[in-house]
Design a protein around this motif. Structure first.
Motif, mmCIF file in Angstrom:
data_model
loop_
_atom_site.group_PDB
_atom_site.id
_atom_site.type_symbol
_atom_site.label_atom_id
_atom_site.label_comp_id
_atom_site.label_asym_id
_atom_site.label_seq_id
_atom_site.Cartn_x
_atom_site.Cartn_y
_atom_site.Cartn_z
ATOM 1 N N CYS A 71 35.540 -31.545 51.636
ATOM 2 C CA CYS A 71 34.181 -31.760 52.520
ATOM 3 C C CYS A 71 33.710 -30.626 53.005
ATOM 4 N N GLU A 72 34.606 -29.964 54.056
ATOM 5 C CA GLU A 72 33.943 -28.663 54.724
ATOM 6 C C GLU A 72 33.534 -27.655 53.837
ATOM 7 N N ALA A 73 34.195 -27.557 52.684
ATOM 8 C CA ALA A 73 33.823 -26.533 51.731
ATOM 9 C C ALA A 73 32.503 -26.765 51.025
ATOM 10 N N ALA A 74 32.159 -28.301 50.924
ATOM 11 C CA ALA A 74 31.150 -28.600 49.987
ATOM 12 C C ALA A 74 29.979 -28.735 51.133
ATOM 13 N N GLY A 75 30.103 -28.718 52.297
ATOM 14 C CA GLY A 75 29.000 -29.088 53.526
ATOM 15 C C GLY A 75 28.896 -30.625 53.489
ATOM 16 N N LEU A 76 29.817 -31.233 53.415
ATOM 17 C CA LEU A 76 29.933 -32.943 53.543
ATOM 18 C C LEU A 76 30.748 -33.219 54.599
ATOM 19 N N GLN A 77 30.440 -34.478 55.094
ATOM 20 C CA GLN A 77 31.166 -35.064 56.275
ATOM 21 C C GLN A 77 32.052 -36.062 55.732
ATOM 22 N N LEU A 78 33.382 -35.960 56.047
ATOM 23 C CA LEU A 78 34.258 -37.188 55.633
ATOM 24 C C LEU A 78 33.852 -38.342 56.478
ATOM 25 N N LEU A 79 33.428 -39.467 56.093
ATOM 26 C CA LEU A 79 33.155 -40.611 57.060
ATOM 27 C C LEU A 79 34.560 -41.288 57.155
ATOM 28 N N ASP A 80 34.494 -41.933 58.386
ATOM 29 C CA ASP A 80 35.671 -42.749 58.884
ATOM 30 C C ASP A 80 36.883 -41.893 58.891
ATOM 31 N N GLN A 81 36.771 -40.523 58.693
ATOM 32 C CA GLN A 81 37.964 -39.884 58.772
ATOM 33 C C GLN A 81 39.151 -40.454 58.018
ATOM 34 N N SER A 82 39.129 -41.240 57.125
ATOM 35 C CA SER A 82 40.283 -41.724 56.365
ATOM 36 C C SER A 82 40.009 -41.911 54.889
ATOM 37 N N VAL A 83 41.271 -42.080 54.071
ATOM 38 C CA VAL A 83 41.000 -42.542 52.794
ATOM 39 C C VAL A 83 41.789 -43.912 52.506
ATOM 40 N N ALA A 84 41.527 -44.551 51.573
ATOM 41 C CA ALA A 84 42.276 -45.588 51.072
ATOM 42 C C ALA A 84 43.150 -45.566 49.674
ATOM 43 N N LEU A 85 44.333 -45.918 49.783
ATOM 44 C CA LEU A 85 44.903 -46.044 48.337
ATOM 45 C C LEU A 85 44.394 -47.034 47.609
ATOM 46 N N SER A 86 43.757 -46.552 46.428
ATOM 47 C CA SER A 86 43.250 -47.460 45.462
ATOM 48 C C SER A 86 44.017 -47.838 44.268
ATOM 49 N N GLY A 87 45.050 -47.149 43.743
ATOM 50 C CA GLY A 87 45.807 -47.564 42.711
ATOM 51 C C GLY A 87 47.147 -46.463 42.837
ATOM 52 N N ILE A 88 48.248 -47.110 42.177
ATOM 53 C CA ILE A 88 49.602 -46.459 42.392
ATOM 54 C C ILE A 88 50.138 -46.950 40.899
ATOM 55 N N SER A 89 50.895 -46.062 40.396
ATOM 56 C CA SER A 89 51.638 -46.270 39.251
ATOM 57 C C SER A 89 52.735 -45.166 38.791
ATOM 58 N N LEU A 90 53.385 -44.974 37.770
ATOM 59 C CA LEU A 90 54.125 -44.007 37.352
ATOM 60 C C LEU A 90 53.331 -43.367 36.132
ATOM 61 N N LYS A 91 53.482 -42.169 36.135
ATOM 62 C CA LYS A 91 53.064 -41.476 34.851
ATOM 63 C C LYS A 91 53.664 -40.254 34.556
ATOM 64 N N HIS A 118 34.719 -42.028 51.675
ATOM 65 C CA HIS A 118 33.353 -41.854 51.596
ATOM 66 C C HIS A 118 32.922 -40.469 52.557
ATOM 67 N N VAL A 119 31.858 -40.003 52.042
ATOM 68 C CA VAL A 119 31.313 -38.869 52.356
ATOM 69 C C VAL A 119 29.877 -38.806 52.658
ATOM 70 N N SER A 120 29.141 -38.080 53.504
ATOM 71 C CA SER A 120 27.821 -38.100 53.701
ATOM 72 C C SER A 120 27.242 -36.524 53.813
ATOM 73 N N GLU A 121 26.112 -36.365 53.415
ATOM 74 C CA GLU A 121 25.422 -35.334 53.493
ATOM 75 C C GLU A 121 24.789 -35.104 54.702
ATOM 76 N N SER A 122 24.058 -35.960 55.093
ATOM 77 C CA SER A 122 23.393 -35.788 56.532
ATOM 78 C C SER A 122 23.477 -37.098 57.655
ATOM 79 N N GLY A 123 24.635 -37.697 57.202
ATOM 80 C CA GLY A 123 25.185 -38.805 58.138
ATOM 81 C C GLY A 123 24.399 -40.108 57.952
ATOM 82 N N ALA A 124 23.305 -40.057 57.346
ATOM 83 C CA ALA A 124 22.448 -41.097 56.865
ATOM 84 C C ALA A 124 22.658 -41.734 55.358
ATOM 85 N N ASP A 125 23.331 -41.030 54.708
ATOM 86 C CA ASP A 125 23.836 -41.562 53.444
ATOM 87 C C ASP A 125 25.101 -41.789 53.179
ATOM 88 N N ARG A 126 25.658 -42.327 52.200
ATOM 89 C CA ARG A 126 27.024 -42.593 52.097
ATOM 90 C C ARG A 126 27.396 -42.695 50.630
#
Length: 116
Positions: A36-56, A72-80
């Protein structure tokens, strides 16, 4: 093998898997923040959520845990916008961030790293 020993082995394996999952989550949070820092974005909620897990299978044909996370990220703080990060073992395979026009930005894939 006796039942108490088998139960102890199962509990130990479950705890090891749980601690590894927590460690990988912290690793993913650090990578999301740097992306996010490299792309000029804000990481919202400062967290991630596991959405899937499997063996591969990885690129060498070995079985690995395949995890996908959402954030979730934001460019301006008003978008998501939704982002996704995909790991096979400890290797980040891809990071996707939805853009404002619905397009997807594919970030640089990280090389294998020691995540200690």
């Amino acid at each position: 093998m006796s039942t108490p020993l088998l139960l102890l082995a199962v509990i130990t394996l479950a705890l090891l898997f749980w601690f590894e999952t927590l460690r990988m989550r912290e690793y993913v949070i650090r990578r999301c923040k740097s992306t996010c820092e490299a792309a000029g974005l804000q990481l919202l909620d400062q967290s991630v959520a596991l959405s899937g897990i499997s063996l591969k299978r990885d690129r060498n044909g070995r079985w690995r845990v395949h995890r996908s996370y959402q954030f979730h990220v934001s460019e301006s703080g008003a978008d998501r916008h939704m982002g996704h990060i995909i790991l096979t073992g400890t290797r980040i395979e891809a990071v996707y961030i939805e853009g404002p026009e619905g397009t997807t930005i594919h970030s640089e894939v990280y090389p294998s790293r020691n995540i200690n």
